[in-house]
Design a protein around this motif. Sequence first.
Motif, mmCIF file in Angstrom:
data_model
loop_
_atom_site.group_PDB
_atom_site.id
_atom_site.type_symbol
_atom_site.label_atom_id
_atom_site.label_comp_id
_atom_site.label_asym_id
_atom_site.label_seq_id
_atom_site.Cartn_x
_atom_site.Cartn_y
_atom_site.Cartn_z
ATOM 1 N N LEU A 67 0.845 -1.205 0.000
ATOM 2 C CA LEU A 67 0.000 0.000 0.000
ATOM 3 C C LEU A 67 0.878 1.253 0.000
ATOM 4 C CD1 LEU A 67 -2.734 -0.969 2.622
ATOM 5 C CD2 LEU A 67 -3.055 -0.664 0.158
ATOM 6 N N THR A 68 1.898 1.246 0.863
ATOM 7 C CA THR A 68 2.763 2.417 0.966
ATOM 8 C C THR A 68 3.557 2.620 -0.316
ATOM 9 O OG1 THR A 68 2.971 1.901 3.294
ATOM 10 C CG2 THR A 68 4.497 3.518 2.417
ATOM 11 N N PHE A 69 4.036 1.508 -0.885
ATOM 12 C CA PHE A 69 4.819 1.608 -2.113
ATOM 13 C C PHE A 69 3.975 2.203 -3.248
ATOM 14 C CE2 PHE A 69 6.070 -0.277 -6.188
ATOM 15 C CZ PHE A 69 7.322 0.298 -6.305
ATOM 16 N N ALA A 70 2.787 1.639 -3.449
ATOM 17 C CA ALA A 70 1.936 2.124 -4.539
ATOM 18 C C ALA A 70 1.537 3.576 -4.284
ATOM 19 C CB ALA A 70 0.701 1.240 -4.680
ATOM 20 N N GLY A 71 1.272 3.904 -3.026
ATOM 21 C CA GLY A 71 0.835 5.265 -2.691
ATOM 22 C C GLY A 71 1.949 6.283 -2.808
ATOM 23 N N SER A 72 3.135 5.970 -2.270
ATOM 24 C CA SER A 72 4.175 6.995 -2.215
ATOM 25 C C SER A 72 4.866 7.199 -3.560
ATOM 26 C CB SER A 72 5.201 6.661 -1.128
ATOM 27 O OG SER A 72 5.796 5.412 -1.398
ATOM 28 N N SER A 73 4.944 6.144 -4.386
ATOM 29 C CA SER A 73 5.605 6.369 -5.676
ATOM 30 C C SER A 73 4.699 7.149 -6.624
ATOM 31 C CB SER A 73 6.065 5.051 -6.299
ATOM 32 O OG SER A 73 5.037 4.105 -6.267
#
Lengths: 346, 282
Positions: free
Chosen positions: B211-217
């Motif tokens: 979730l964090t990866f998809a959101g922050s990139s």
Amino acid sequence: MQIDRRTMLGILAGSAMAGAFPAMAQSKEVFIATYPGSVDEGFKAVVGPQIRQKFGATSAFSPMLNTDLIGRIQASRNNPPFDVAIWDNGPIITAKQDGLLEKFLESGSPNYADMPANLRDPDGFGPAMALTSIGIAYNPKKIKTPPTSWNDLWNPEYKGRVGIVGPASTLGTTFLIEVAKLRGGSETNVEPGFAALKELVANVGAIPPNPGALTTALSQGQVDIAPNFFNNVAALKARGADIAFAVPSSGLPLQTVTAAAIKNSRNPELAQKVVDLLIDPVVQAQLEAAPWIMMPANPKVALTGFNRDVGATVGDVLKRGIFLDWTKFIASRPSWVERFNREIRV
Amino acid sequence: MRAGGAVSGYLSAAPLALLFTVAYLVPVVILVIISLSASTSGFNFTLVHYVAALTNGFNLGILFDTLVLGLQVSFATMLAAYPIGLLFMRCGPRGRAIIVFLILLPMLTNTVVRTFAWMIILGREGVINISLMSIGWIEEPLRMLYTRTGLIVALVQIFLPLMALPINASLARINDNLVKAAEGLGASRFYVFRTVILPLSLPGAIAGFLLTFAGSSTAFVSQTLVGGGRQIFMPLLIYQQAIGVQKWNAAAALSIVFAISILVIVFAMNRYSRKYLRGMDA
């Protein structure tokens, strides 16, 4: 809470009637695309009531970026969501090429005669209804000697204090060309401009992603001197920020905000009338006043307040002004954007 | 009842499926069509935009750097979330409710507002610089806004809830007796964490990581406002192409390439984690 069927029917009938009656009373409605921010607020406050009074029509205003607007019209060319829109120099070229605009009926426009030749669309799509100018924004508390030229940004005293934006924005494109011109380049030769920007990097404290963020950087003290739109400076100044605007000695870069009717409008006649109304001196004077502070295009309108920082009259502003020919470089702009991304970095 | 269960299950999912088709799938298909067309007026099939996107070394560098940013933020967020999770594990129901409330609290504020708050905190005349200068620790303001470190710190705070909640959930499911048994057999605290707690909480950590990866990139607003115009990530590049210079077809191709790159990483991690979990069961 339970809503029984009768209450529900009542609500439905009531809302249907509320929706239907104004539509019956006033058959004509004109949809106008504006710019986000004070332009939209000004249009709603000034232009809306005038349209009702003069043409007995209702109006709806939608603030959006020109690119977004082009996409929406293209998605429904035969039944466009707008009748009239205002356009920046770059996007209007795309809109014309894609055949989204209706030619302006000059003969039907009582106010068109007021407009100087360089404020009429060269292809006959309408008059400029406002001017936006670009100059040097600075914090007078930190920059004691008011700047007079773009060259002042290279002053070693301002190390780390200068803000710039890239050519993906009108502001960045204009700055690049003006700097190129100072160093022997032109609208089609920005080579000297890029060389100069590379030298400027030593002074640059921030390259925000867009002009709005650059304005924020100025108001928050992240940078103290930067190219910027006069409108952004005036809006901050009106709120009491430490910010001033200087007109560069090489001339005041001007952009036109052109009003144009959209092709296949359901109310083509009304659309033409609204375009004329937008350059009406009365409407223009109301938009010129605070809090909207629009730079009017009709030379009949007197300048007041902050607008006098740019010139004493509209004629004066036009005399100091420089218009860039966007048709000459619109095709090279994408490569400029890429080059800026690639070369102007830390 | 049992036999009809599957059918009624599908039926009840139908409205959402329809909404996804209309509001998500259709726009994605349109985006693909735009990316395969030479220009926006009419459809003329071409692959030039993909060729340009995939052969331009500079753009590929930006793509790679964007994915690296996502990974950096995800790891940093995970480091920040685990201590919260360990505290959560040891708390009673009341303490847990308070922790969940505190994690969710920032989510009540819009991301744009939180991003602006970070600009005020990190700025040249921001909270940190003014404080440090007034107590005499620094003479010149530190450069924090428009730097990568500043951006990572802001993104970690913004995405922390997405990481902390799944980690908490999987930590809460760990049987306390396992921890006690390990401790009773003389394992150090760190050894218990490494061999018992971490492996058992990995499903939550991986969910949070994805979730964090998809959101922050893809966090356009935070990346541009806190990161500035000098650090170019894919969202800003796509924005410049679409809004700045009206090259929609090129922008659409870049978007598809970016979306596929993220999906590949997400799928790869998902697969790996499933394999890993299956290995644990055996």
